[in-house]
Design a protein around this motif. Structure first.
Motif, short mmCIF file in Angstrom:
data_model
loop_
_atom_site.label_atom_id
_atom_site.label_comp_id
_atom_site.label_asym_id
_atom_site.label_seq_id
_atom_site.Cartn_x
_atom_site.Cartn_y
_atom_site.Cartn_z
N THR A 14 -32.03 -63.00 -16.66
CA THR A 14 -31.94 -63.82 -15.45
C THR A 14 -31.16 -65.10 -15.74
N ARG A 15 -30.52 -65.62 -14.69
CA ARG A 15 -29.75 -66.88 -14.78
C ARG A 15 -30.44 -68.01 -14.04
N TYR A 16 -31.00 -67.70 -12.88
CA TYR A 16 -31.43 -68.76 -11.96
C TYR A 16 -32.92 -68.84 -11.74
N ALA A 17 -33.61 -67.69 -11.81
CA ALA A 17 -35.03 -67.68 -11.48
C ALA A 17 -35.83 -68.51 -12.49
N THR A 18 -36.75 -69.33 -11.97
CA THR A 18 -37.62 -70.13 -12.82
C THR A 18 -38.78 -69.27 -13.31
N ARG A 75 -18.26 -60.02 -4.73
CA ARG A 75 -17.45 -60.89 -5.60
C ARG A 75 -17.57 -62.32 -5.08
N LYS A 76 -17.67 -63.28 -5.98
CA LYS A 76 -17.76 -64.68 -5.59
C LYS A 76 -16.46 -65.41 -5.92
N THR A 77 -16.26 -66.54 -5.24
CA THR A 77 -14.98 -67.26 -5.32
C THR A 77 -14.79 -67.99 -6.65
N ARG A 127 -32.43 -70.51 -0.48
CA ARG A 127 -33.72 -69.81 -0.50
C ARG A 127 -33.56 -68.31 -0.73
N HIS A 128 -32.62 -67.94 -1.60
CA HIS A 128 -32.34 -66.52 -1.86
C HIS A 128 -33.61 -65.78 -2.30
N ILE A 129 -34.30 -66.34 -3.28
CA ILE A 129 -35.49 -65.65 -3.80
C ILE A 129 -36.60 -65.65 -2.75
N ALA A 186 -37.21 -52.15 -3.45
CA ALA A 186 -37.06 -52.27 -4.92
C ALA A 186 -35.60 -52.59 -5.21
N ARG A 187 -35.34 -53.34 -6.27
CA ARG A 187 -33.96 -53.80 -6.49
C ARG A 187 -33.57 -53.78 -7.96
N ARG A 188 -32.26 -53.72 -8.19
CA ARG A 188 -31.74 -53.94 -9.54
C ARG A 188 -30.37 -54.59 -9.41
N ASP A 239 -18.04 -58.91 -8.92
CA ASP A 239 -18.82 -59.64 -9.93
C ASP A 239 -20.22 -59.05 -10.09
N PHE A 240 -20.75 -58.52 -8.99
CA PHE A 240 -22.12 -58.00 -9.00
C PHE A 240 -22.18 -56.68 -8.25
N LEU A 241 -23.03 -55.79 -8.72
CA LEU A 241 -23.36 -54.56 -7.99
C LEU A 241 -24.84 -54.65 -7.71
N TRP A 262 -28.27 -53.27 -5.98
CA TRP A 262 -28.81 -51.94 -5.64
C TRP A 262 -30.24 -52.08 -5.12
N PHE A 263 -30.52 -51.43 -4.01
CA PHE A 263 -31.83 -51.53 -3.37
C PHE A 263 -32.30 -50.14 -2.95
N GLU A 264 -33.61 -49.89 -3.07
CA GLU A 264 -34.20 -48.63 -2.61
C GLU A 264 -35.42 -48.94 -1.74
C1 HEM Z 1 -29.46 -62.59 -7.60
C2 HEM Z 1 -33.85 -61.67 -5.81
C3 HEM Z 1 -31.86 -59.26 -2.15
C4 HEM Z 1 -27.47 -60.29 -3.85
C5 HEM Z 1 -30.83 -62.57 -7.41
C6 HEM Z 1 -31.78 -63.19 -8.29
C7 HEM Z 1 -33.01 -62.92 -7.81
C8 HEM Z 1 -32.84 -62.15 -6.60
C9 HEM Z 1 -34.36 -63.34 -8.40
C10 HEM Z 1 -31.45 -64.08 -9.48
C11 HEM Z 1 -31.49 -63.38 -10.80
C12 HEM Z 1 -31.20 -64.42 -11.87
O1 HEM Z 1 -32.04 -65.32 -12.05
O2 HEM Z 1 -30.14 -64.32 -12.51
C13 HEM Z 1 -33.69 -60.90 -4.70
C14 HEM Z 1 -34.78 -60.28 -3.98
C15 HEM Z 1 -34.22 -59.58 -2.96
C16 HEM Z 1 -32.77 -59.78 -3.04
C17 HEM Z 1 -36.25 -60.39 -4.31
C18 HEM Z 1 -34.90 -58.70 -1.96
C19 HEM Z 1 -35.21 -57.45 -2.27
C20 HEM Z 1 -30.49 -59.37 -2.26
C21 HEM Z 1 -29.54 -58.78 -1.35
C22 HEM Z 1 -28.30 -59.07 -1.83
C23 HEM Z 1 -28.48 -59.83 -3.04
C24 HEM Z 1 -29.89 -57.94 -0.11
C25 HEM Z 1 -26.95 -58.70 -1.26
C26 HEM Z 1 -26.69 -58.58 0.04
C27 HEM Z 1 -27.65 -60.95 -5.03
C28 HEM Z 1 -26.56 -61.38 -5.87
C29 HEM Z 1 -27.13 -62.03 -6.96
C30 HEM Z 1 -28.56 -62.01 -6.76
C31 HEM Z 1 -25.07 -61.15 -5.64
C32 HEM Z 1 -26.40 -62.68 -8.12
C33 HEM Z 1 -26.14 -64.11 -7.78
C34 HEM Z 1 -25.40 -64.85 -8.86
O3 HEM Z 1 -25.73 -64.67 -10.05
O4 HEM Z 1 -24.49 -65.60 -8.51
N1 HEM Z 1 -31.49 -61.95 -6.39
N2 HEM Z 1 -32.49 -60.60 -4.10
N3 HEM Z 1 -29.81 -60.02 -3.26
N4 HEM Z 1 -28.84 -61.33 -5.59
FE1 HEM Z 1 -30.64 -61.07 -4.78
#
Ligand code: HEM
Length: 183
Positions: free
Chosen positions: A60-64, A92-94, A114-116, A127-129, A141-143, A145-147
């Motif tokens: 992880t990069r950002y999560a506390t 992809r990010k800028t 408030r992404h998290i 579920a995600r990866r 930059d990122f792939l 994946w959600f189920e």
């Molecule tokens: C990164 C959670 C849904 C796109 C992250 C991270 C977390 C997270 C914790 C940070 C990981 C780290 O600390 O490095 C979640 C949860 C979601 C969710 C719980 C709901 C199931 C989504 C969706 C998208 C998305 C729907 C795309 C439409 C991304 C991207 C990153 C990211 C691109 C990487 C950001 C970066 O490193 O700049 N997510 N996310 N996420 N998530 Fe989500």
């Protein structure tokens, strides 16, 4: 933290997931295909592949610590038999995003966007990866994946729409939304 996994998402005539739709969200789309295979990404591309995207899982990069603990207590793993729907969303990010410092990116990612917090609302239904591709010289930059099961599809759509409306998404310059149904 398990060792990084190398994953390839291969579009073509075969694969465990039937491609329901491929929609460009920002920038150029990807070519249409029938099926998607999620495979080990360390090997060479297979014949008949229309396009292939590679990424690796990572730390992880950002999560506390608190966020990591909350996520771990609520999230479920991939491969649940009920999760017959999936989304692959390459992003992809800028250059501006990548020129920021880690602490500045964290502020945009969570304190402002408030992404998290937004994502947590859909757990454990979704579920995600997250796979990182930037260092591999890939087009995204990122792939992501959600189920999820069909009954969680509406919650998934709401969550994606909320995320796309955040300050973080001002730094996204290419995004494709690929939806899948388990074949
Ligand atoms: C990164 C959670 C849904 C796109 C992250 C991270 C977390 C997270 C914790 C940070 C990981 C780290 O600390 O490095 C979640 C949860 C979601 C969710 C719980 C709901 C199931 C989504 C969706 C998208 C998305 C729907 C795309 C439409 C991304 C991207 C990153 C990211 C691109 C990487 C950001 C970066 O490193 O700049 N997510 N996310 N996420 N998530 Fe989500």
């Amino acid at each position: 933290m398990p060792s990084p996994l190398q994953i390839a998402f291969r579009a073509g005539a075969t694969g465990a997931w039937r491609i329901d739709r491929i929609a460009p969200v920002i920038g150029e789309s990807l070519a249409p295909a029938e099926r998607l295979a999620v495979t080990d990404g360390s090997g060479a591309a297979e014949p008949g592949t229309l396009w292939s995207l590679r990424g690796t899982t990572s730390n992880t990069r950002y999560a506390t610590r608190t966020e990591v603990r909350t996520l771990a207590s609520r999230q479920e793993g991939l491969g649940r038999p009920t999760a017959s729907r999936a989304a692959l969303i390459p992003i992809r990010k800028t250059d501006t995003w990548w020129s920021l410092a880690q602490d500045e990116r964290r502020v945009i990612f969570e304190e402002q966007s408030r992404h998290i917090r937004i994502g947590l609302d859909t757990l454990p239904g979704v579920a995600r990866r997250l796979h990182h591709s930037r260092e591999l010289g890939e087009p995204f930059d990122f792939l992501t994946w959600f189920e999820y099961a069909p009954e969680h599809a509406d919650a998934f759509e709401t969550m994606v729409a909320r995320l796309r409306d955040t300050p973080e998404w001002r730094y996204v310059d290419r995004e494709v939304d690929i939806r899948l149904i388990r074949a």
